[in-house]
Design a protein around this motif. Structure first.
Motif, PDB file in Angstrom:
ATOM      1  N   ASP A 766       0.835  -1.195   0.000  1.00 10.64           N
ATOM      2  CA  ASP A 766       0.000   0.000   0.000  1.00 10.64           C
ATOM      3  C   ASP A 766       0.884   1.265   0.000  1.00 10.64           C
ATOM      4  O   ASP A 766       1.974   1.246   0.557  1.00 10.64           O
ATOM      5  CB  ASP A 766      -0.919   0.006   1.226  1.00 10.64           C
ATOM      6  N   PRO A 767       0.452   2.304  -0.655  1.00 14.54           N
ATOM      7  CA  PRO A 767      -0.863   2.506  -1.267  1.00 14.54           C
ATOM      8  C   PRO A 767      -1.025   1.934  -2.666  1.00 14.54           C
ATOM      9  O   PRO A 767      -2.075   2.099  -3.272  1.00 14.54           O
ATOM     10  CB  PRO A 767      -0.986   4.030  -1.282  1.00 14.54           C
ATOM     11  N   ASP A 768       0.006   1.266  -3.193  1.00 14.82           N
ATOM     12  CA  ASP A 768      -0.094   0.761  -4.564  1.00 14.82           C
ATOM     13  C   ASP A 768      -1.257  -0.209  -4.717  1.00 14.82           C
ATOM     14  O   ASP A 768      -1.932  -0.219  -5.750  1.00 14.82           O
ATOM     15  CB  ASP A 768       1.216   0.072  -4.956  1.00 14.82           C
ATOM     16  N   ASN A 769      -1.492  -1.030  -3.689  1.00 11.78           N
ATOM     17  CA  ASN A 769      -2.573  -2.017  -3.813  1.00 11.78           C
ATOM     18  C   ASN A 769      -3.954  -1.426  -3.551  1.00 11.78           C
ATOM     19  O   ASN A 769      -4.946  -2.167  -3.528  1.00 11.78           O
ATOM     20  CB  ASN A 769      -2.323  -3.218  -2.889  1.00 11.78           C
ATOM     21  N   ARG A 770      -4.036  -0.123  -3.360  1.00 13.42           N
ATOM     22  CA  ARG A 770      -5.340   0.534  -3.210  1.00 13.42           C
ATOM     23  C   ARG A 770      -5.713   1.320  -4.474  1.00 13.42           C
ATOM     24  O   ARG A 770      -6.634   2.134  -4.451  1.00 13.42           O
ATOM     25  CB  ARG A 770      -5.327   1.483  -2.009  1.00 13.42           C
ATOM     26  N   ARG A 771      -5.004   1.082  -5.553  1.00  4.47           N
ATOM     27  CA  ARG A 771      -5.335   1.774  -6.794  1.00  4.47           C
ATOM     28  C   ARG A 771      -6.747   1.410  -7.254  1.00  4.47           C
ATOM     29  O   ARG A 771      -7.235   0.315  -6.968  1.00  4.47           O
ATOM     30  CB  ARG A 771      -4.326   1.416  -7.892  1.00  4.47           C
ATOM     31  N   PRO A 772      -7.406   2.311  -7.993  1.00 10.00           N
ATOM     32  CA  PRO A 772      -8.771   2.014  -8.458  1.00 10.00           C
ATOM     33  C   PRO A 772      -8.811   0.754  -9.317  1.00 10.00           C
ATOM     34  O   PRO A 772      -7.875   0.445 -10.056  1.00 10.00           O
ATOM     35  CB  PRO A 772      -9.132   3.257  -9.285  1.00 10.00           C
ATOM     36  N   VAL A 773      -9.910   0.035  -9.206  1.00  9.77           N
ATOM     37  CA  VAL A 773     -10.117  -1.195  -9.971  1.00  9.77           C
ATOM     38  C   VAL A 773     -11.027  -0.895 -11.157  1.00  9.77           C
ATOM     39  O   VAL A 773     -12.042  -0.213 -11.011  1.00  9.77           O
ATOM     40  CB  VAL A 773     -10.753  -2.282  -9.078  1.00  9.77           C
ATOM     41  N   ASP A 774     -10.667  -1.428 -12.325  1.00  8.58           N
ATOM     42  CA  ASP A 774     -11.484  -1.250 -13.533  1.00  8.58           C
ATOM     43  C   ASP A 774     -12.563  -2.327 -13.550  1.00  8.58           C
ATOM     44  O   ASP A 774     -12.380  -3.413 -14.116  1.00  8.58           O
ATOM     45  CB  ASP A 774     -10.605  -1.340 -14.783  1.00  8.58           C
ATOM     46  N   PHE A 775     -13.690  -2.034 -12.916  1.00  7.68           N
ATOM     47  CA  PHE A 775     -14.760  -3.019 -12.858  1.00  7.68           C
ATOM     48  C   PHE A 775     -15.501  -3.151 -14.186  1.00  7.68           C
ATOM     49  O   PHE A 775     -16.052  -4.217 -14.481  1.00  7.68           O
ATOM     50  CB  PHE A 775     -15.736  -2.673 -11.728  1.00  7.68           C
ATOM     51  N   ASP A 776     -15.532  -2.103 -14.969  1.00  3.79           N
ATOM     52  CA  ASP A 776     -16.181  -2.220 -16.280  1.00  3.79           C
ATOM     53  C   ASP A 776     -15.483  -3.270 -17.129  1.00  3.79           C
ATOM     54  O   ASP A 776     -16.135  -4.067 -17.823  1.00  3.79           O
ATOM     55  CB  ASP A 776     -16.158  -0.864 -17.002  1.00  3.79           C
ATOM     56  N   GLN A 777     -14.161  -3.271 -17.098  1.00  5.56           N
ATOM     57  CA  GLN A 777     -13.405  -4.282 -17.836  1.00  5.56           C
ATOM     58  C   GLN A 777     -13.744  -5.681 -17.326  1.00  5.56           C
ATOM     59  O   GLN A 777     -13.972  -6.619 -18.113  1.00  5.56           O
ATOM     60  CB  GLN A 777     -11.908  -4.025 -17.677  1.00  5.56           C
ATOM     61  N   ARG A 778     -13.806  -5.839 -16.017  1.00  2.00           N
ATOM     62  CA  ARG A 778     -14.085  -7.148 -15.436  1.00  2.00           C
ATOM     63  C   ARG A 778     -15.500  -7.619 -15.762  1.00  2.00           C
ATOM     64  O   ARG A 778     -15.734  -8.803 -16.004  1.00  2.00           O
ATOM     65  CB  ARG A 778     -13.833  -7.097 -13.917  1.00  2.00           C
ATOM     66  N   LYS A 779     -16.445  -6.693 -15.749  1.00  2.00           N
ATOM     67  CA  LYS A 779     -17.820  -7.048 -16.129  1.00  2.00           C
ATOM     68  C   LYS A 779     -17.862  -7.560 -17.568  1.00  2.00           C
ATOM     69  O   LYS A 779     -18.512  -8.573 -17.865  1.00  2.00           O
ATOM     70  CB  LYS A 779     -18.735  -5.829 -15.984  1.00  2.00           C
ATOM     71  N   THR A 780     -17.182  -6.853 -18.459  1.00  4.20           N
ATOM     72  CA  THR A 780     -17.173  -7.250 -19.863  1.00  4.20           C
ATOM     73  C   THR A 780     -16.541  -8.631 -20.036  1.00  4.20           C
ATOM     74  O   THR A 780     -17.073  -9.496 -20.748  1.00  4.20           O
ATOM     75  CB  THR A 780     -16.403  -6.214 -20.702  1.00  4.20           C
ATOM     76  N   TYR A 781     -15.408  -8.848 -19.371  1.00  2.00           N
ATOM     77  CA  TYR A 781     -14.744 -10.151 -19.452  1.00  2.00           C
ATOM     78  C   TYR A 781     -15.677 -11.260 -18.956  1.00  2.00           C
ATOM     79  O   TYR A 781     -15.779 -12.331 -19.573  1.00  2.00           O
ATOM     80  CB  TYR A 781     -13.470 -10.147 -18.609  1.00  2.00           C
ATOM     81  N   LEU A 782     -16.327 -11.012 -17.818  1.00  3.33           N
ATOM     82  CA  LEU A 782     -17.189 -12.041 -17.243  1.00  3.33           C
ATOM     83  C   LEU A 782     -18.372 -12.349 -18.162  1.00  3.33           C
ATOM     84  O   LEU A 782     -18.730 -13.524 -18.361  1.00  3.33           O
ATOM     85  CB  LEU A 782     -17.682 -11.604 -15.860  1.00  3.33           C
TER      86      LEU A 782
END
Length: 927
Positions: A766-782
């Motif tokens: 941290d704080p590197d592991n608190r960077r924003p997550v791209d959930f739109d990308q993950r939704k599309t992949y799923l």
């Protein structure tokens, strides 16, 4: 009790609040997550990025969204039949102006209605003091801050306060008299002594002076608030406003006249608090902190009133069914963890509860704790160690010593670094314990001659040698197993400090609660109090000395330098892993299984890559030697010190191997991320630079070194040499990650996913592991994966295997296995059976069965891939696995279906690994 199938940790921030979480509930449900696992959501310090700096536990954090947004998130989860596991912080609150309970204490002192809420010197039952509570928040020495005009007296509707940037601390009642009488005579002469304004001011002064100190706290505060209100109303009078404003100006002085600050200095000297340079907190602390963080003041949650006050909103949300589980932060910081957990269980019924607890190898949770288990650091280190080649430890030690020149064993280094923390960061805390120990020892003839220095040295020896985070003695005596740890620490201390033999004997009697028969109950209470206070400091010392110092210095193989890890253990054996899982299944079936968390020093897939190095020590050594030669030109020399030194350089190369991104689009930000990481790492190491005393020359040399070696150009010989090797390691790391993921999903316990780690987790501390997550990308992949699953799963698998960089292969595995966990819930809570593997490659396979009634699931997870396949090949089929088979216990099924690929196979008493792994690198067979 609601037992989660799988949890997903969300780090709430002002940028990712309740609305944002609501928008991903469908995604999480589709993935197979059963419970949202939330970082603290209670009102925290303004701008908090983690939520652990709570200022008001009775309110939701308005920065995360409105109450309506919170309710919408709850409803969205409930519509998906998902639970809410809430991280709570019983140990501490923020030392902040927004902490109204603390500000009330600093304003009203021992008369405050909240004086019992904080772990301050005033509250000690046997050694209390009324000295001002330290406020070590200044960026420079008090005198300099004062004379620079950084400390400013202000007046507003809430009253008089001293202000230092964002810090605002209210002044005590008596200070109003000092302030209002200054120049009051001049005002009376100007307006006339019988002027109504003067009379009203005199009346307010009289009321302030005559507030009875013996009034109950709330009554006294009500009367003070009433008088303050009268003064604020009077402030509307132009004459009074001018009078008060002129006084404010006079007290605040002028920067070119040091004597002009005498008024404010005298006023501040009257307070219940003492403003000081933040470094003073290391040596003169008179409140308990979270570790060594001045800005986090500990709470006396052991007081029943405080327990109820700080948990009122939590209990309300549990009772309403909005929280279905609780995760207890820093359980080791509490005065009496066992009592706390009993009270929590009594208030929350059969709520799912886990604790953040670091267990050393071989250590277990106290069996008396009414919890479901830990939050998973113990599992993390066992599953990670499984991918480290234990038989290469000697070679890696030789490499590390030859490349860095460091020869100190980790066990010795850990003790040295704990002593460093005691000397520099916890000196004041040690002094406080030693002074109480001296008062106690002087009551007995065998301890009457002990000096404060002798006792402090003996106590320091025991604290630094303590092998675990803490023991849990309380009014019921010692917890099972603690005696062994205490005696071990004492014996090693005696071996190292023989001149303190008598003092150590006394401390041993105390820690073992070996009461003399002549002790009164009051004396026993004092012994127990001291023991329980000592127990609260072994944990912070271990955390700061080992986790936050030694693990940044001892860099033999960084994948082992994890929270709760012990890098002196070079990996673990397969029997040790099975034994751990069997113990978990027997005692802590529903403990959490983590592989990445907000506290981990590097992401799970970084560690998976680094573990590959343990398989190829000779090649690793050759590569590092080449890189050192190529990059020597980028080093600088300062005061005869080469910067960075060889140890920091060695750690940097491992960091680059583990965290180098798949995508070129991430390379620009990667350089800055590595620079930030390295700066934190070298400060934590405390060898050439520290947070307390930064060494700008060394730090600049290190960050410039990173910039130089990572510059993308045709002339960068390092990158030309580095990238082919790194890409090879990343190739094998993919398979390590898939095996690690399957093991987490199928071992005893509740698998936990840190936000974003359903794709590759190449984050750093941290704080590197608190960077924003791209959930739109993950939704599309799923969505794409789910749509292709219904057509031809084997074609999908081929596509994912040959395009591993985007992480969809990991997402696919998680999706398939989580759905299997939902379908076979009872089986995943059933028995755990290690399976025997035979054949030439038996050492490369981890296999076990989960069984309930007539249903069996078999996990097959390969490891050590560098000896199985070449880069570009797949670890699939009979040609790779040859004669490797798994012995099946009598009575198991003979027809199996892989829950990941859907393909079927038949077996006899032996399962052919090459057949089970014909389509995918890991298997979960259902029979």
């Amino acid at each position: 009790m609601r037992i989660p199938t799988a949890t997903y940790r969300i780090q709430f921030t002002s940028e990712f609040g309740f609305d944002a979480a609501c928008a991903i509930t469908n995604y999480l449900s589709d993935l197979g997550i059963s419970d949202l696992y939330a970082s603290p959501i209670f009102k925290a310090r303004s701008g908090s990025t983690h939520g652990y700096d709570v200022v008001d536990p009775t309110q939701l954090n308005p920065e995360l969204g409105t109450p309506e947004a919170f309710e919408m998130l709850v409803q969205a989860l409930q519509q998906q039949q998902m639970g809410w596991l809430q991280d709570i912080v019983p140990n501490h609150m923020a030392y902040d102006s927004a902490n109204r309970w603390l500000m009330d204490v600093l304003e009203n002192g021992p008369s405050s209605n909240y004086v019992d809420h904080f772990d301050i010197a005033w509250n000690s039952p046997f050694d209390s003091t009324q000295e001002p509570i330290l406020t070590p928040m200044l960026g420079n020495f008090y005198g300099e801050c004062l004379e620079n005009g950084d400390l400013q007296l202000k007046y507003d509707e809430s009253g008089l306060s001293v202000n230092y940037y964002s810090l605002r601390v209210p002044l005590k009642l008596e200070s109003y008299g000092t302030f209002l009488t200054y120049n009051l005579g001049q005002l009376a002469r100007t307006l006339g002594r019988k002027h109504p304004t003067v009379i009203r001011l005199l009346g307010i002064l009289y009321m302030l002076k005559n507030v009875p100190p013996e009034l109950a706290s709330k009554q006294r505060q009500d009367q003070i608030d009433f008088v303050k209100g009268l003064l604020w109303e009077l402030y509307a009078d132009p004459d009074v406003k001018r009078f008060i404003d002129d006084n404010i100006q006079a007290f605040n002085g002028t920067t070119d006249d040091p004597e002009s600050f005498n008024l404010l200095d005298k006023l501040l000297g009257e307070q219940f608090f003492r403003l000081s340079y933040w470094k003073v907190g290391a040596e003169e602390i008179n409140y308990r902190r979270f570790f060594t963080v001045n800005e986090l003041i500990s709470v006396k949650v052991e007081e029943l009133r405080v327990f109820h006050n700080t948990h009122s909103l939590i209990f309300k949300l549990v009772e309403e069914g909005k929280f279905t589980g609780l995760r207890i932060d820093h359980i080791d910081g509490l005065y009496n963890p066992t009592e706390y957990l009993d009270r929590l269980r009594e208030k929350t019924g059969d709520t799912y509860i886990t604790v953040e607890k670091i267990l050393q190898p071989g250590e277990d949770l106290p069996p008396v704790w009414s919890v479901q288990g830990t939050s998973g650091y113990d599992y993390l280190n066992y599953v990670n160690g499984l991918f480290c080649r234990t038989d290469h430890e000697e070679k890696f030690e030789e490499i590390y010593q030859s490349l860095t020149g460091l020869t100190t064993p980790f066990e010795e280094m850990a003790v040295q670094k704990k002593q460093l923390i005691l000397d520099n960061d916890l000196a004041g805390d040690l002094d406080n314990l030693a002074h109480f120990l001296k008062k106690l020892s002087s009551k007995y003839r065998y301890g009457n001659d002990f000096t404060i220095n002798g006792l402090k040295g003996a106590l320091a020896a025991v604290l630094t040698q303590f092998p675990i985070y803490r023991t849990y003695a309380n009014q019921d005596g010692l917890v099972e197993g603690d005696r062994e740890y205490i005696q071990q620490a004492i014996q090693i201390s005696k071996d190292h400090r023989p001149r303190l033999h008598n003092e150590l004997n006394f401390i041993e009697k105390l820690l073992l609660l070996d009461y003399d028969s002549t002790l009164t109950q009051a004396e026993k209470d004092q012994w127990l109090y001291l023991v329980m206070r000592v127990q609260q400091y072994t944990g912070p010392l271990m955390a700061k000395g080992v986790e936050d110092t030694a693990l940044y210095v001892y860099n033999r193989l960084l994948s082992l330098n994890e929270v709760g890890g012990d890098p002196s253990h070079f990996g673990i054996s397969l029997p040790e892993f099975h034994a751990f899982n069997q113990n978990r299944q027997a005692k802590w079936t529903h403990a959490m299984s983590a592989t990445s968390t907000h506290d981990t020093k590097r992401g799970e897939d970084v560690r998976a890559r680094l573990n590959v190095l343990s398989e190829i020590p000779d090649e690793w050594q050759q590569q590092v030697q080449t890189w050192q030669q190529l990059n020597q030109q980028y080093k600088t020399t300062h005061k005869q010190q080469t910067c960075p030194d060889r140890n920091d350089e060695y750690a940097l190369y491992q960091t680059l191997i583990g965290a180098y991104p798949f995508a070129e689009t991430e390379l620009d930000t990667f350089v800055d991320r590595v620079k930030d990481y390295l700066l934190k790492a070298i400060r934590e190491a405390k060898v050439h630079t520290t947070w307390l005393q930064p060494n700008a020359a060394y730090e600049d040399a290190c960050t410039n070194f990173v910039k130089s070696i990572l510059e993308r150009s045709d002339t960068n010989e390092f990158l030309k040499a580095f990238l082919p090797f790194q890409q090879r390691i990343a190739f094998y790391g993919v398979f390590n990650s898939l095996s690690q993921t399957l093991l987490k999903l199928t071992s005893p316990g509740v698998p936990d996913f840190y936000q974003g780690t359903e794709l590759w987790d190449l984050s750093l501390v941290d704080p590197d592991n608190r960077r924003p997550v791209d959930f739109d990308q993950r939704k599309t992949y799923l969505q794409d994966i789910r749509s292709q699953l219904s057509s031809n799963v084997l074609d999908l698998i081929q596509e994912l295997l040959h395009q591993p960089a985007d992480g969809r292969i990991k997402l696919f595995l998680i999706l398939q296995t989580l759905h299997a966990r939902q379908q076979y819930k009872t089986v995943f809570q059933g028995s755990y059976i290690p399976l025997e593997v035979s054949g030439a490659l038996s050492h490369h396979v981890v296999a076990f069965a989960r069984q309930h009634n007539s249903t069996t699931l078999i996990t097959i997870a390969p490891r050590f891939f560098t000896r199985l396949i070449q880069p570009g090949e797949m670890p699939l089929g009979q040609d790779v696995w040859q004669d490797t088979t798994i012995q099946l216990p009598t009575g198991m099924a003979t027809t199996w279906q892989d829950a990941i690929t859907g393909h079927s196979l038949n077996t006899s008493d032996r399962l052919v690994v090459g057949q089970a792994l014909s389509h995918f690198p890991v298997a979960l067979l259902v029979g």
